[in-house]
Each structure stands twice: as structure tokens, then as C-alpha cells.
Design an enzyme around this catalytic site. Structure first.
Site, PDB file in Angstrom:
ATOM      1  N   GLY A   1       0.813  -1.205   0.000  1.00 28.29           N
ATOM      2  CA  GLY A   1       0.000   0.000   0.000  1.00 28.29           C
ATOM      3  C   GLY A   1       0.845   1.251   0.000  1.00 28.29           C
ATOM      4  N   PRO A   2       0.219   2.410  -0.213  1.00 24.95           N
ATOM      5  CA  PRO A   2       0.953   3.677  -0.218  1.00 24.95           C
ATOM      6  C   PRO A   2       1.602   3.965   1.136  1.00 24.95           C
ATOM      7  CG  PRO A   2      -1.269   3.934  -1.129  1.00 24.95           C
ATOM      8  CD  PRO A   2      -1.218   2.584  -0.499  1.00 24.95           C
ATOM      9  N   PRO A   3       2.582   4.855   1.174  1.00 26.78           N
ATOM     10  CA  PRO A   3       3.225   5.202   2.450  1.00 26.78           C
ATOM     11  C   PRO A   3       2.231   5.823   3.425  1.00 26.78           C
ATOM     12  CG  PRO A   3       4.525   5.983   0.591  1.00 26.78           C
ATOM     13  CD  PRO A   3       3.231   5.516   0.022  1.00 26.78           C
TER      14      PRO A   3
ATOM     15  N   HIS B   1      -9.717  29.859 -13.120  1.00 23.44           N
ATOM     16  CA  HIS B   1      -9.913  28.481 -12.648  1.00 23.44           C
ATOM     17  C   HIS B   1     -11.290  28.330 -12.006  1.00 23.44           C
ATOM     18  CE1 HIS B   1      -5.958  26.964 -13.506  1.00 23.44           C
ATOM     19  NE2 HIS B   1      -5.352  27.885 -12.768  1.00 23.44           N
TER      20      HIS B   1
ATOM     21  N   THR C   1      -0.105   4.394   5.298  1.00 21.70           N
ATOM     22  CA  THR C   1      -1.451   3.832   5.425  1.00 21.70           C
ATOM     23  C   THR C   1      -1.604   2.888   6.604  1.00 21.70           C
ATOM     24  OG1 THR C   1      -0.801   2.179   3.766  1.00 21.70           O
ATOM     25  CG2 THR C   1      -2.073   4.081   3.004  1.00 21.70           C
ATOM     26  N   GLY C   2      -0.534   2.570   7.297  1.00 20.26           N
ATOM     27  CA  GLY C   2      -0.652   1.765   8.515  1.00 20.26           C
ATOM     28  C   GLY C   2      -0.183   0.341   8.377  1.00 20.26           C
TER      29      GLY C   2
ATOM     30  N   GLU D   1      -6.556  32.957 -10.959  1.00 22.30           N
ATOM     31  CA  GLU D   1      -7.338  32.124 -10.041  1.00 22.30           C
ATOM     32  C   GLU D   1      -8.835  32.253 -10.317  1.00 22.30           C
ATOM     33  OE1 GLU D   1      -5.856  29.988  -8.393  1.00 22.30           O
ATOM     34  OE2 GLU D   1      -3.839  30.788  -8.640  1.00 22.30           O
TER      35      GLU D   1
END
Length: 665
Positions: A232-234, A459, A236-237, A456
Site C-alpha cells: 500500500g501507499p506510504p 480556474h 497507510t498503517g 485564479e
């Protein structure tokens, strides 16, 4: 567990060195030359003697020459052999040793020469004679003390307190560096401390059950899984989940990192792997947890141009052998964590080694609320803080990000002398983490500030007027971090994205540059991050997701991650040219669309930019005053947020949409 430390060679070597020292000193080679009385008197008459140290009790004297005579003597004796231990003796040595018969006669002759030769400056001193055996004994004691100190400070430290280490090596460098948690040092983390991750917890709970009630599965012919890989991604536990497994299973837990196997010495990694599994089998049932296993588990033979990774590959081979060598009744399970599963070796991922792969994804909305509950329990805050609101303001945040957000909010509240943490403190913390530090005193020219405001506002206008753009929450032209302005949107946490949705996002992202072109008739460098994002998104639409009619339903994406080692492209030069043309056509068509929308609504663009220049920060309610409500928007329940998104480009003004959970571009 094998505790054989092997034969210790230190003491035989030390005894041999001491005996060599004794024999070298007793061999008769003195560091100074013997001289008779006549030769001494002659040297004295020539003015070469500087000092005489007389030992009354031994009828001997040490003769010290002056500097000129020393130089002359050194040239004569340059080839004379010296004791190997002479370099370690720093005491001053006499140039000659004199034995005289009668002390009284010697002194009379000494005084007579000084009287006859007034230029002679020889001095005489008296000392106590040295006992050769006593001197030798003290020297031996000194060297024994030095060797003992060297052994206990250097050797014992390198041997880890005297242990033999893996393979009986004298330095024990092959010994595993894993930290053991057992009944003496229990892990206090349980599944209650892990918020969210419901699916992952269900799978690892089975691992705990395997260890506690292994007979329940083996009596039916089942085999206990040998490996569980957390992907998993950094943040995430993954590591927290492994600690919870150790705390729940209440079995010995060996924890280490993949880099702990890496050493500059050849064969050390494989030796540490062997030692680790020997210890784990001795304490079975047990769990081995290897964090960041990609440090040693990278696919073999990839990117190894010079053979420099042979040691890492040997370590991986040993790990594969140990994992495949378990018996079904060993009750040792290996857990590992990585955020780069695509580069792991296929042999490591096959059934029989890592039998289970558990994906630990970024938390969903309800999981983020649970994570907030865990971290907010330690913070003194106002009772009316809405956790659901905080969870909605943090799409794409991992568990580690939320922990950092709560801590930052507490620090901001303390900095502002608040008695408790307020909702605004949390919003300011999101600003600080994502957007960077606010720079209200940054000097900006009025002309540049006006351009930023229109950028801005462009956008915001496009995102408001197209259907599938993310709901806008806030627009600001206050410099923050490296950005001169920013807009914050709250994207839907969707799992799939359609072509129309991606085209609307492209159009909204290009709205800033289109606004500059519409109002000023020229463009600036402020759209750097916008252009980078739309280029990557358009490239993904054409080459990855198959959303282009001309290129067709093909994807050049390599999910195995092996394409990074290839120097070529998976398509021809003609296809590459077509891809470039389609990417450019896709971006330019949305840019023209943005110009058309802004041209049709120029009065509203001017009104919104004027509000920005006046207030510097505007919210969703301000856009509703200018444009009215969006017809296709569902009724939103979110509160206006006081926050901004980060922009990593230097001195550019642009917004970055909060990261989505789901399909990654």
C-alpha cells in the site's frame, strides 16, 4: 538454538605477542652501545659528551652525546638492526653505556678533564640503577593491560557482547539485527488501536488464529500460510498493522528492516537471514516482520549492468530458500511490508512463499473519521468539533497524514494561546501542511497581483460552469509556500473516471492561462504546474486508459514495473508521432473551450477577480452570488473551508486539486 561460539584465537595470539616481546628484549641487543673508560674520556675531551648519568649502586653510567655527535653516530649505525618493539618505546635512550671500576677514581678523572679543557660543558647527574627484570616486568604488565583493553572495548563490542554470531564468526557480523518482542518485551498495540483498514484487519486476524489454534487447520489437512505481504501507499498503517498482529497473537515477534540485511562485507546478508530464521524456529510459534522488503526483494537481473548487486541477490536467494524450507508444523509466519510491490521478484511472490498479499489502501471517508477519533482522543479540543466535517476536508490523506494534521492543529492552537483546539485551528493546520506557510508580507507588484487574481478567477469560473469539475471551496491570492495563489476543490471520492469528467478537469485546469489570454491578451509563466498536470493527464488518457479514438483501445502501461529498465518504447516511431499529436490536440481543444467559456462570461470573470482583489480570499458563497447555484450540483453539506492547496513549483501561482482516492493518473 546453536550457541557454539567457535574457537577464540585472541588469547593464543596475545600470549605469542608477549613471548615475542620478552625474547626480543632478552636477546642481548641493547638500544645503546657499550663504551670503556678510555673511549669515554676521549669523547669528553673532544667536547662530544653533553651529560653523564651516574648510577652509584651499579657502577654504571649512561652517556648522552650532544646533537652534533648524535648525528655523526646515527650515520655510522644506520644499518644496525633494531628490535621490532623499539618503535613503541618513547623513553629517552642514552647513546652509550659506560661501566667504570671505582667511582672515586672516575670522578677525579672527570674533574681533571674539565679543568684541563675549559670548553668541555659535560654535566654529571646521579640516579638509581635500573633492575632489568623489574623493568621488563613493568613493560609486560603495560602491554597486557593494553591488549585487555583492546579486547574488551573493541572485540567485545563488535561481537555483540561476546556472542559468536551466525556461522561462528569471530566478529559476529553475520548475526541478525532483528529486535525481538516476546513475553519480556510485549507489544502493546492491538487491533483496537488500528482505525479503519477493516478488510486488511480481517485477513491478518486469520494469521493470528493460525498461530493460536494451528491444530484447527492442520488436522483437516490445511497448511499454515508461510508469508503475508502488506502492500500500500506510504503512511497507510502497514507497520502498525503488523505490530497489532504481534500484540494480538502474543507470540515472539522479530522486527527488522530490509536494509538491516545489507552490509559492505560479502556474504553477511545471507548469514543474517540464516541466523534470523534459526532464532525464529527456536522460538516457534513466531512471527518475522520485514519492513520495506523491497530493499532486498527487488527483481533479480534487472538494471544490474555491472554485477554490483550480487550481494543483494545472494541475500534474496537465501531468503527464498529459508521461506521454502519451512515444515507445515513449524508455526513461523513471515510478514513483510512494501509500497513498491511491482518491483519485487516473482519467486518471492509465488504461492508457498508469500501466500497472501493484502492491499492497504488510503482510507475512505468513514475510515478517516475513525482515524480522527483515535488521534483526537489525545487532544484537548472544543466539544462541538465535527469529525465528519474534518474527514470530508481531507480526501486522499493517509493515516500518517491525519496524525500529523492533529498534531499541527494542537501546535497552532498553542501558538495562538487558545485554551483548546478549535475547528479553525484544524483548517489552518490543513493550510499549513498542504499549502505551506502563509506569506502576507511578501511584496507583489499591483500588476502581478491583478494577473494572479484573474488567473485564479479563471480556474474558479471554469470549474463552476462545467458539469464534471470538482466542487470549489476556496480561492485565494495570498502567497503561501511557493505559490502566489491557489484554489481548493473537494473532489468526489470516485473509483472510476469517465472521459467527460477528465475533459472537464483539463478545461478547468487550463482556465487560469485562458483567463490571462482573455483579459491581458498575453500569457505568463504562472501556469507551469497547470501545464505539467494537464500534460500528464492527457498523456494518460491517450497511452494508458485508451480514451482516444485515433490511438484506439490500447494501453502502453506496464503494471509489472519492468519498463523502467528498458531503453526503448513499446510502440513505433509513427505511433509515437501520432500519440504526441493526439496529446497536443486534446490539450489545445480544451484550451479553446476554456477561452470560449470565459469570453462568454467575461463580466462574471471581472466581478470575481474584483472580489478577489478586494478580499484576497473568497469562498463558495461568493461564487454563488456572482454565478448563482450550479444546476447539476447535489446539495452540499460541507462548511466553507479556510484552506489552500500546495504548489511545488517555484514562484508560480496555480492551484492543485486535492488528491483523489481511486484511479491514479
Amino acid at each position: 538454538m546453536n550457541n557454539n561460539k567457535g574457537f577464540n584465537w585472541f588469547f593464543p595470539i596475545a600470549i605469542g605477542a608477549i613471548l615475542l616481546f620478552f625474547f626480543s628484549n632478552m636477546g642481548g641487543d641493547s638500544s645503546s652501545n657499550q663504551i670503556d673508560e678510555e673511549a669515554f674520556y676521549k669523547l669528553m675531551e673532544q667536547g662530544k659528551v653533553e651529560d653523564v648519568l651516574i648510577y652509584k649502586d651499579t657502577e654504571k653510567a649512561d652517556v648522552f652525546l650532544n646533537q652534533a655527535a648524535k648525528t655523526e653516530l646515527a650515520k655510522k649505525e644506520a644499518k644496525k638492526e633494531r628490535s621490532p618493539f623499539a618503535a613503541f618505546d618513547f623513553s629517552p635512550k642514552p647513546d652509550y653505556t659506560l661501566s667504570f671500576g671505582d667511582l672515586q677514581l672516575f670522578l677525579e678523572k672527570f674533574d681533571k678533564i674539565k679543568a684541563e679543557y675549559p670548553t668541555v660543558a659535560t654535566k654529571k647527574d646521579y640516579g638509581i640503577g635500573k633492575n632489568p627484570m623489574t623493568e621488563l616486568l613493568f613493560t609486560a604488565i603495560f602491554w597486557i593491560a593494553i591488549m585487555a583493553l583492546f579486547y574488551f572495548v573493541i572485540f567485545r563490542k563488535m561481537m555483540g557482547g561476546g556472542g559468536g554470531g551466525g556461522g561462528g564468526q569471530i566478529f559476529s557480523i553475520g548475526k541478525s539485527k532483528a529486535k525481538l518482542f516476546d513475553e519480556k518485551d510485549k507489544v502493546q498495540v492491538s487491533f483496537k488501536d488500528v482505525a479503519g483498514l477493516e478488510g486488511a484487519k480481517e485477513e491478518v486476524q486469520e494469521v493470528v488464529d493460525f498461530l493460536k489454534n494451528s491444530e484447527k487447520y492442520t488436522k483437516l489437512g490445511g497448511k499454515i500460510p508461510k508469508g503475508v505481504l502488506l502492500v500500500g501507499p506510504p503512511g497507510t498503517g502497514k507497520t502498525l498493522l503488523a505490530k497489532a498482529v504481534a500484540g494480538e497473537a502474543k507470540v515472539p515477534f522479530f522486527s527488522l528492516s530490509g536494509s538491516d540485511f545489507v552490509e559492505m562485507f560479502v556474504g553477511v546478508g545471507a548469514s543474517r537471514v540464516r541466523d534470523l530464521f534459526v532464532q525464529a524456529k527456536a522460538k516457534s510459534p513466531a512471527i518475522i516482520f520485514i519492513d520495506e522488503i523491497d530493499a532486498i526483494g527487488r527483481a533479480r537481473g534487472k538494471g544490474n549492468m555491472t554485477g554490483g548487486n550480487d550481494e543483494r541477490e545472494n541475500t534474496l536467494n537465501q531468503l527464498l530458500t529459508e521461506m521454502d524450507g519451512f515444515g507445515t508444523d513449524t508455526n513461523v509466519i513471515i510478514m513483510a511490508a512494501t509500497n513498491r510491490a511491482d518491483i519485487l521478484d516473482k519467486a518471492l511472490m509465488r504461492a508457498g512463499r508469500f501466500d497472501r498479499s493484502i492491499y492497504v489502501d488510503l482510507p475512505e471517508l468513514h475510515e478517516r473519521r475513525e482515524i480522527f477519533d483515535v488521534h483526537l482522543a489525545k487532544i484537548k479540543m472544543e466539544p462541538n468539533i465535527d469529525r465528519e466535517f474534518l474527514a470530508k476536508q481531507t480526501p486522499g490523506f493517509s493515516g500518517a497524514d491525519i496524525a500529523n494534521l492533529c498534531n499541527e492543529a494542537a501546535l497552532i492552537a498553542a501558538r495562538n494561546s487558545h485554551e483548546s483546539v478549535t475547528t479553525q485551528d484544524f483548517l489552518d493546520a490543513v493550510d499549513r501542511i498542504i499549502g505551506g506557510l502563509e506569506k502576507k508580507n511578501k511584496a507583489i507588484k499591483p500588476s502581478e497581483k491583478r494577473r494572479v487574481a484573474y488567473h485564479e478567477a479563471g480556474h474558479a469560473t471554469i470549474s463552476w460552469l462545467v458539469e464534471h469539475a470538482a466542487p470549489l471551496l476556496k480561492v485565494t491570492i495570498v502567497p503561501r509556500g511557493r505559490s502566489l495563489g491557489a484554489a481548493w476543490y473537494l473532489p468526489d471520492e470516485r473509483q472510476l473516471t469517465t472521459t467527460e469528467q477528465m475533459l472537464d478537469e483539463l478545461c478547468a485546469t487550463l482556465g487560469g492561462r485562458a483567463a490571462e489570454q482573455t483579459i491581458f491578451g498575453n500569457i505568463s509563466t504562472g501556469a507551469l504546474s497547470d501545464l505539467e498536470r494537464v500534460t500528464k493527464q492527457a498523456q494518460a488518457m491517450v497511452t494508458i486508459y485508451g480514451l482516444n479514438d485515433k490511438v484506439g483501445n490500447v494501453s502502453y502501461y506496464d503494471s509489472t514495473g519492468q519498463s523502467e529498465y528498458s531503453f526503448g518504447k513499446p510502440y513505433s516511431e509513427a505511433t509515437a508521432k501520432m500519440i504526441d499529436e493526439e496529446i497536443s490536440k486534446l490539450i489545445e481543444s480544451q484550451y479553446q473551450r476554456a477561452l470560449q467559456i470565459l469570453g462568454d462570461n467575461k463580466d462574471k470573470l471581472d466581478a470575481l477577480a474584483a472580489k478577489l482583489l478586494e478580499k484576497e480570499v473568497i469562498f463558495r458563497e461568493d461564487l454563488e452570488v456572482v454565478f448563482g447555484k450550479r444546476a447539476w450540483d447535489p446539495e452540499l453539506t460541507e462548511h466553507p473551508v479556510s484552506s489552500t492547496q500546495k504548489n511545488n513549483e517555484p514562484t508560480q501561482e496555480a492551484e492543485v486539486i486535492a488528491p483523489e482516492s481511486g484511479t491514479q493518473l
